[in-house]
Design a protein around this motif. Sequence first.
Motif, PDB file in Angstrom:
ATOM      1  N   VAL A 180      17.241  57.755  66.276  1.00  0.00           N
ATOM      2  CA  VAL A 180      16.000  57.820  65.496  1.00  0.00           C
ATOM      3  C   VAL A 180      15.500  56.406  65.218  1.00  0.00           C
ATOM      4  CG1 VAL A 180      14.994  58.478  63.274  1.00  0.00           C
ATOM      5  CG2 VAL A 180      16.584  60.027  64.437  1.00  0.00           C
ATOM      6  N   ARG A 181      14.273  56.131  65.591  1.00  0.00           N
ATOM      7  CA  ARG A 181      13.644  54.839  65.300  1.00  0.00           C
ATOM      8  C   ARG A 181      12.663  55.006  64.147  1.00  0.00           C
ATOM      9  NH1 ARG A 181      14.606  50.418  68.913  1.00  0.00           N
ATOM     10  NH2 ARG A 181      16.433  51.091  70.106  1.00  0.00           N
ATOM     11  N   LEU A 182      12.763  54.138  63.144  1.00  0.00           N
ATOM     12  CA  LEU A 182      11.902  54.259  61.964  1.00  0.00           C
ATOM     13  C   LEU A 182      10.476  53.811  62.266  1.00  0.00           C
ATOM     14  CD1 LEU A 182      14.324  52.727  59.308  1.00  0.00           C
ATOM     15  CD2 LEU A 182      13.916  55.159  59.765  1.00  0.00           C
ATOM     16  N   ALA A 183       9.510  54.514  61.671  1.00  0.00           N
ATOM     17  CA  ALA A 183       8.112  54.068  61.718  1.00  0.00           C
ATOM     18  C   ALA A 183       7.991  52.731  60.980  1.00  0.00           C
ATOM     19  CB  ALA A 183       7.193  55.113  61.086  1.00  0.00           C
ATOM     20  N   VAL A 184       6.944  52.001  61.295  1.00  0.00           N
ATOM     21  CA  VAL A 184       6.754  50.661  60.741  1.00  0.00           C
ATOM     22  C   VAL A 184       5.473  50.623  59.914  1.00  0.00           C
ATOM     23  CG1 VAL A 184       6.177  48.286  61.361  1.00  0.00           C
ATOM     24  CG2 VAL A 184       8.029  49.458  62.542  1.00  0.00           C
ATOM     25  N   GLU A 203      12.872  61.096  58.151  1.00  0.00           N
ATOM     26  CA  GLU A 203      13.499  60.201  59.135  1.00  0.00           C
ATOM     27  C   GLU A 203      15.003  60.116  58.875  1.00  0.00           C
ATOM     28  OE1 GLU A 203       9.981  57.064  60.386  1.00  0.00           O
ATOM     29  OE2 GLU A 203      11.217  56.561  58.673  1.00  0.00           O
ATOM     30  N   GLN A 204      15.365  59.999  57.588  1.00  0.00           N
ATOM     31  CA  GLN A 204      16.787  59.907  57.244  1.00  0.00           C
ATOM     32  C   GLN A 204      17.504  61.233  57.512  1.00  0.00           C
ATOM     33  OE1 GLN A 204      14.342  58.401  55.411  1.00  0.00           O
ATOM     34  NE2 GLN A 204      15.018  56.388  56.067  1.00  0.00           N
ATOM     35  N   ILE A 223      10.755  50.986  65.236  1.00  0.00           N
ATOM     36  CA  ILE A 223      10.208  51.163  66.591  1.00  0.00           C
ATOM     37  C   ILE A 223       9.967  49.832  67.293  1.00  0.00           C
ATOM     38  CG2 ILE A 223       9.134  53.418  66.210  1.00  0.00           C
ATOM     39  CD1 ILE A 223       6.446  51.636  66.071  1.00  0.00           C
TER      40      ILE A 223
END
Lengths: 272, 272
Positions: free
Chosen positions: A130-134, A148-149, A169
């Motif tokens: 999983v890549r976190l949004a920025v 996300e978590q 990301i």
Amino acid sequence: MVEALIDGRASDCVPPDDRGLLYGDHQFETIAFVGGRAPLWELHMRRLARDCERLLIPPPDERVLAAECAMLAEGRSRCVVRISITRGSGGRAYEPPSRPVPRRILLRRPWPAALASARRDGIVLHSSPVRLAVGGPLAGIKHGNRLEQVLAAEHARRAGVDEAILFDIDGRLVEAIAGNLIVVVDGLAVTPARPGSGVAGVGLQALTERLGVILRETKLEAEDLGRAEAVMVINSVAGIRPAQRLDDRRLAIPGELRRWQRLWDELFECED
Amino acid sequence: MVEALIDGRASDCVPPDDRGLLYGDHQFETIAFVGGRAPLWELHMRRLARDCERLLIPPPDERVLAAECAMLAEGRSRCVVRISITRGSGGRAYEPPSRPVPRRILLRRPWPAALASARRDGIVLHSSPVRLAVGGPLAGIKHGNRLEQVLAAEHARRAGVDEAILFDIDGRLVEAIAGNLIVVVDGLAVTPARPGSGVAGVGLQALTERLGVILRETKLEAEDLGRAEAVMVINSVAGIRPAQRLDDRRLAIPGELRRWQRLWDELFECED
């Protein structure tokens, strides 16, 4: 045995139009209580007030929260209380009411299992898919939008690991699922700079501000993590847990960690 | 008068440990019912199934949802039913249970006020100060993490406008708070390409797939919007509403819009 207080009353019933439920429209704190005392109370209350302000939610009265937490923690050697401050009910869909009446939802939870061995022997991490949004208005806030978590935790569960390393990301190292990171690179303990995502953790803040541990904030990427000698996860309930393994690689448990853990234990236990 | 069904039973009581409340851990649909019928039912159900799969939430039985919605919509000329599918209770903090038991929370809401005049005369928009985060695993999903939209709606309320134009942190035009956008630039009606954020809206999908309106997806930025002749907001409940004003600028209401609105009305009303 009261386990939940909603606006100060023992209850197991949140209205289905609560905005926390409809939109994740709330701030929350997860607070460790030891012998009825919360050693990091002030830091939690400071973050709660600051985050409510950023979310435009009227902050609750800290004394009311303290009294309600005391009711839940009373008579327990250790427990965790989660405080959620939702924007309450009402408004027109996403639009909040002009005078929101926040709802306080307090839940008592048991102390996490197997914490002593995790702190002593370390935990197993993987690099999350999983890549976190920025970016956006929520960076740094302990808010109720945690999908996300949740997804990262589900991937970790399926992979059979204890925790996960989260990149954003753009490939920047951000944090763990439930905690901030300390990474030892080239002999120096640093923590990832998180300008566009992640949570400003109370555990990390306690370590640097209350216990005087110096951790430079540094931009870190996968390459830096690849040559890290050690990785640790810190949050306000579990304290500092070293990683014994990250993906296919064994990691060292630095001697310095033991000193930090002793300082942490003193903060939590010796002031009783 | 039943207004909420929780797992099929009339109830006003969601347990405080529901993961939808704790983490925004749910998918939702907001569905227009006219004369007990939901003209866009299939599109909503297709998105619900696809989004639950992406969120790793076991999807509900569509026939059960249809029966429960029918109970709520029965006898009303028009109403809106919101379906939330939460991941239920349980798990260890962010980590979902290994066998989640999703919870169905259905709420009936009144038909939005003043919709006829909004569709005829247009609504007032501003460019939101809230910039959407980019990327991550949630892009396109109709999920319960809606704090960005809540904050944008609060700013719009304070500014006294009806809706807002949302850009992402890279300056790309994404959508409105509660709907997708149609923008007329150089005489051509287009819709913003939304690769990293936003919601794949059922209203927009109905317009293109069911009503045959051709809208190219285009990367749009503030400069494009600055020379737009017309802007419209579309969602599955309100249909297509033109903007009469955006920030300090008056906008045209294109003749083509009236044809689309007629097609929309036929879809919603003439099949009774």
